[in-house]
Design an enzyme around this catalytic site. Structure first.
Site, PDB file in Angstrom:
ATOM      1  N   SER A 140       8.809  23.625  -0.761  1.00 31.35           N
ATOM      2  CA  SER A 140       9.775  22.520  -0.810  1.00 31.35           C
ATOM      3  C   SER A 140      10.955  22.799   0.100  1.00 31.35           C
ATOM      4  O   SER A 140      11.623  21.880   0.547  1.00 31.35           O
ATOM      5  CB  SER A 140      10.356  22.359  -2.213  1.00 31.35           C
ATOM      6  OG  SER A 140       9.374  22.299  -3.167  1.00 31.35           O
ATOM      7  N   HIS A 142       3.725  18.903   1.903  1.00 29.92           N
ATOM      8  CA  HIS A 142       4.637  18.872   0.751  1.00 29.92           C
ATOM      9  C   HIS A 142       4.278  17.723  -0.175  1.00 29.92           C
ATOM     10  O   HIS A 142       4.637  16.567   0.071  1.00 29.92           O
ATOM     11  CB  HIS A 142       6.094  18.771   1.244  1.00 29.92           C
ATOM     12  CG  HIS A 142       7.096  18.868   0.152  1.00 29.92           C
ATOM     13  ND1 HIS A 142       8.251  18.112   0.095  1.00 29.92           N
ATOM     14  CD2 HIS A 142       7.117  19.633  -0.974  1.00 29.92           C
ATOM     15  CE1 HIS A 142       8.922  18.414  -0.989  1.00 29.92           C
ATOM     16  NE2 HIS A 142       8.259  19.325  -1.662  1.00 29.92           N
ATOM     17  N   GLU A 165       4.703  14.782   2.493  1.00 28.48           N
ATOM     18  CA  GLU A 165       5.390  15.109   3.749  1.00 28.48           C
ATOM     19  C   GLU A 165       4.493  16.087   4.512  1.00 28.48           C
ATOM     20  O   GLU A 165       4.169  17.160   3.997  1.00 28.48           O
ATOM     21  CB  GLU A 165       6.765  15.719   3.460  1.00 28.48           C
ATOM     22  CG  GLU A 165       7.741  14.701   2.881  1.00 28.48           C
ATOM     23  CD  GLU A 165       9.138  15.260   2.621  1.00 28.48           C
ATOM     24  OE1 GLU A 165      10.120  14.580   2.914  1.00 28.48           O
ATOM     25  OE2 GLU A 165       9.244  16.399   2.100  1.00 28.48           O
ATOM     26  N   ASN A 171      14.317  15.858   0.515  1.00 29.49           N
ATOM     27  CA  ASN A 171      15.357  16.724  -0.046  1.00 29.49           C
ATOM     28  C   ASN A 171      16.616  16.735   0.800  1.00 29.49           C
ATOM     29  O   ASN A 171      17.716  16.880   0.292  1.00 29.49           O
ATOM     30  CB  ASN A 171      14.821  18.148  -0.241  1.00 29.49           C
ATOM     31  CG  ASN A 171      14.102  18.274  -1.573  1.00 29.49           C
ATOM     32  OD1 ASN A 171      14.476  17.624  -2.561  1.00 29.49           O
ATOM     33  ND2 ASN A 171      13.070  19.081  -1.615  1.00 29.49           N
TER      34      ASN A 171
HETATM   35  N1  LIG Z   1       7.219  21.826  -9.234  1.00 28.42           N
HETATM   36  C1  LIG Z   1       7.571  20.886  -8.359  1.00 28.42           C
HETATM   37  O1  LIG Z   1       8.121  19.837  -8.724  1.00 28.42           O
HETATM   38  C2  LIG Z   1       7.278  21.082  -6.900  1.00 28.42           C
HETATM   39  C3  LIG Z   1       7.235  19.948  -6.059  1.00 28.42           C
HETATM   40  C4  LIG Z   1       6.908  20.131  -4.711  1.00 28.42           C
HETATM   41  C5  LIG Z   1       6.678  21.391  -4.216  1.00 28.42           C
HETATM   42  N2  LIG Z   1       6.744  22.481  -5.055  1.00 28.42           N
HETATM   43  C6  LIG Z   1       6.455  23.796  -4.479  1.00 28.42           C
HETATM   44  O2  LIG Z   1       5.134  24.155  -4.854  1.00 28.42           O
HETATM   45  C7  LIG Z   1       5.047  25.579  -5.019  1.00 28.42           C
HETATM   46  C8  LIG Z   1       4.560  25.889  -6.423  1.00 28.42           C
HETATM   47  O3  LIG Z   1       5.454  25.343  -7.352  1.00 28.42           O
HETATM   48  P1  LIG Z   1       5.053  25.177  -8.889  1.00 28.42           P
HETATM   49  O4  LIG Z   1       6.099  24.347  -9.504  1.00 28.42           O
HETATM   50  O5  LIG Z   1       3.633  24.800  -9.010  1.00 28.42           O
HETATM   51  O6  LIG Z   1       5.236  26.695  -9.392  1.00 28.42           O
HETATM   52  P2  LIG Z   1       4.632  27.373 -10.697  1.00 28.42           P
HETATM   53  O7  LIG Z   1       5.565  28.468 -11.040  1.00 28.42           O
HETATM   54  O8  LIG Z   1       4.262  26.365 -11.723  1.00 28.42           O
HETATM   55  O9  LIG Z   1       3.251  28.015 -10.171  1.00 28.42           O
HETATM   56  C9  LIG Z   1       3.198  29.045  -9.230  1.00 28.42           C
HETATM   57  C10 LIG Z   1       1.858  29.793  -9.431  1.00 28.42           C
HETATM   58  O10 LIG Z   1       1.711  30.732  -8.371  1.00 28.42           O
HETATM   59  C11 LIG Z   1       1.100  31.909  -8.917  1.00 28.42           C
HETATM   60  N3  LIG Z   1       1.361  33.014  -8.019  1.00 28.42           N
HETATM   61  C12 LIG Z   1       2.496  33.750  -7.870  1.00 28.42           C
HETATM   62  N4  LIG Z   1       2.330  34.673  -6.914  1.00 28.42           N
HETATM   63  C13 LIG Z   1       1.058  34.522  -6.438  1.00 28.42           C
HETATM   64  C14 LIG Z   1       0.297  35.188  -5.435  1.00 28.42           C
HETATM   65  N5  LIG Z   1       0.804  36.184  -4.729  1.00 28.42           N
HETATM   66  N6  LIG Z   1      -0.962  34.758  -5.222  1.00 28.42           N
HETATM   67  C15 LIG Z   1      -1.491  33.748  -5.940  1.00 28.42           C
HETATM   68  N7  LIG Z   1      -0.815  33.076  -6.904  1.00 28.42           N
HETATM   69  C16 LIG Z   1       0.449  33.472  -7.141  1.00 28.42           C
HETATM   70  C17 LIG Z   1       1.742  32.042 -10.290  1.00 28.42           C
HETATM   71  O11 LIG Z   1       0.944  32.845 -11.140  1.00 28.42           O
HETATM   72  C18 LIG Z   1       1.801  30.574 -10.740  1.00 28.42           C
HETATM   73  O12 LIG Z   1       0.623  30.241 -11.460  1.00 28.42           O
HETATM   74  C19 LIG Z   1       6.429  26.131  -4.699  1.00 28.42           C
HETATM   75  O13 LIG Z   1       6.466  26.498  -3.357  1.00 28.42           O
HETATM   76  C20 LIG Z   1       7.338  24.926  -4.964  1.00 28.42           C
HETATM   77  O14 LIG Z   1       8.536  24.976  -4.232  1.00 28.42           O
HETATM   78  C21 LIG Z   1       7.026  22.359  -6.374  1.00 28.42           C
END
Ligand SMILES: NC(=O)c1ccc[n+]([C@@H]2O[C@H](COP(=O)([O-])OP(=O)(O)OC[C@H]3O[C@@H](n4cnc5c(N)ncnc54)[C@H](O)[C@@H]3O)[C@@H](O)[C@H]2O)c1
Length: 359
Positions: free
Chosen positions: A117, A138, A150, A189
């Site tokens: 993000s 994104h 995105e 953002n």
């Molecule tokens: N949550 C949102 O609203 C949102 C929206 C858009 C983008 N994002 C982006 O998406 C990404 C994930 O966000 P999320 O909310 O799903 O996070 P989350 O914390 O729910 O999930 C992250 C997952 O990654 C796993 N993980 C950590 N290190 C790892 C590794 N080295 N190899 C494999 N898996 C690994 C964790 O175990 C976890 O299951 C981030 O970059 C975030 O910025 C999030």
């Protein structure tokens, strides 16, 4: 042609993207470093597919087929053979760089995308010897229902790679891609930052909290005013994105985190999830402004209608700046803001309306 999709990270976004891809007929391999996250992912995706059946978006057979098209991989090497790998692990540059370094070696044929993000896609791509096959994808939360994606190119992204992924998003996933340059915050953002920051400035100028939200809904016809939206997102999550963009853009005054939000976060008043933010909550219902938030505000002469004008003008100004910097085209900026925020108009459409009503 993209047919097999690998996903790294089985959290909120990874599960949503896996469900989306599988529902659209792609073969999916989902990897997470932690076995418990993978086990939980199975349950989450099953619930998501069941809910799609209840809502009439998928038939039972389609949902069963989608569930069967997802494989769960405890090793990153399990993603070998994928045409596209979408990384959705934690938002941490070093973690993502490590993953991309590994993917570079293990999956030499795949296109590599990150769902970051707020991090620089180019900085992630630098961890590979093949940055031409790296780009940003994104998705918004929840990926199954949010239409916008995105699609972020770095100066090194190969145009053919970009086109292949664009077609995958548009025709394969039936989502709306927008073409974005790799800058902090991408379109949504970044262009929306003033919505939250200017709102706090006008609140402190005397416009208050609830009156500003009411003006936003009544005059701007937006679904949620800035304070209601920050309470929903979480003041902490919203503040951390502001801080990242503020630093990454060289600390310009317009992106400076506001004391009001910082103080509320320090107190743990972080929005709906804590029962207190700019408003107090009883269950899911707002029960009046948070007296603690009001106590941090100064008195001033600013009226809500003028406050809304100031907020939307600052969003328009940010959109114009992003356009001039070549971040994205005007229509992509409008599309992104409308789809991500559920706004009736994009910033350039608002500008056109303002210019028309001036005469
Ligand atoms: N949550 C949102 O609203 C949102 C929206 C858009 C983008 N994002 C982006 O998406 C990404 C994930 O966000 P999320 O909310 O799903 O996070 P989350 O914390 O729910 O999930 C992250 C997952 O990654 C796993 N993980 C950590 N290190 C790892 C590794 N080295 N190899 C494999 N898996 C690994 C964790 O175990 C976890 O299951 C981030 O970059 C975030 O910025 C999030």
């Amino acid at each position: 042609m993209i047919q097999r999709v690998g996903i790294v990270g089985a959290g909120t976004m990874g599960c949503g993207i896996a469900q989306l891809c599988a529902s659209q007929g792609f073969s999916v391999k989902l990897h997470d470093l932690f076995p418990e996250a993978l086990a939980a992912a199975r349950g989450k995706i099953k619930l998501g597919l069941d809910s799609a059946v209840i809502k009439g978006r998928l038939t039972t057979q389609q949902a069963d087929r989608a569930a069967l098209s997802i494989d769960y991989a405890s090793e990153l090497s399990g993603l070998t053979g994928a045409d596209l790998i979408i990384e959705a692990a934690v938002e941490d540059l070093e973690t993502k760089r490590k993953i991309f370094g590994e993917l570079d070696k293990r999956c030499p044929e795949a296109i590599l995308a990150t769902n970051t993000s707020s991090l620089s896609v180019a900085a992630i791509a630098q961890a590979t010897a093949t940055p031409h096959r790296v780009l940003g994808l994104h998705f918004f939360n929840p990926p199954v229902s949010m239409r916008l994606v995105e699609t972020v190119r770095t100066p090194q992204t190969n145009p053919e790679v970009f086109t292949a992924v664009w077609d995958f998003v548009l025709m394969g996933l039936r989502k709306t891609p927008v073409d974005v340059k790799d800058i902090p915050g991408f379109i949504v953002n970044r262009v929306m930052r003033p919505y939250y920051l200017e709102a706090q400035r006008v609140a402190d100028g005397g416009a208050g909290i609830a009156p500003v939200d009411t003006a936003a809904r009544e005059i701007g016809q937006v679904p949620l005013g800035p304070f209601e939206l920050m309470d929903l997102i979480g003041l902490d999550v919203n503040l951390s994105i502001t801080r990242i963009i503020y630093q990454a853009c060289g600390r310009p005054e317009r992106f400076k985190p506001q004391a009001l939000q910082e103080k509320l976060v320090e107190l743990g008043h972080i929005g709906r999830k804590s029962g207190k933010g700019f408003y107090l909550y009883e269950g899911s219902q707002a029960a009046g402004e948070n007296p603690q938030a009001l106590a941090f505000l100064s008195a001033g002469p600013l009226k809500p209608a003028a406050a809304w004008e100031q907020i939307i003008s600052s969003v328009i100004a940010e959109a114009q700046m992003a356009f001039k910097e070549g971040v994205a085209g005007k229509s992509d900026i409008d599309t992104a803001i409308k789809l991500a925020m559920n706004f009736p108009k994009g910033p350039f459409e608002w500008l056109n309306q303002k210019e028309k009503t001036r005469f």
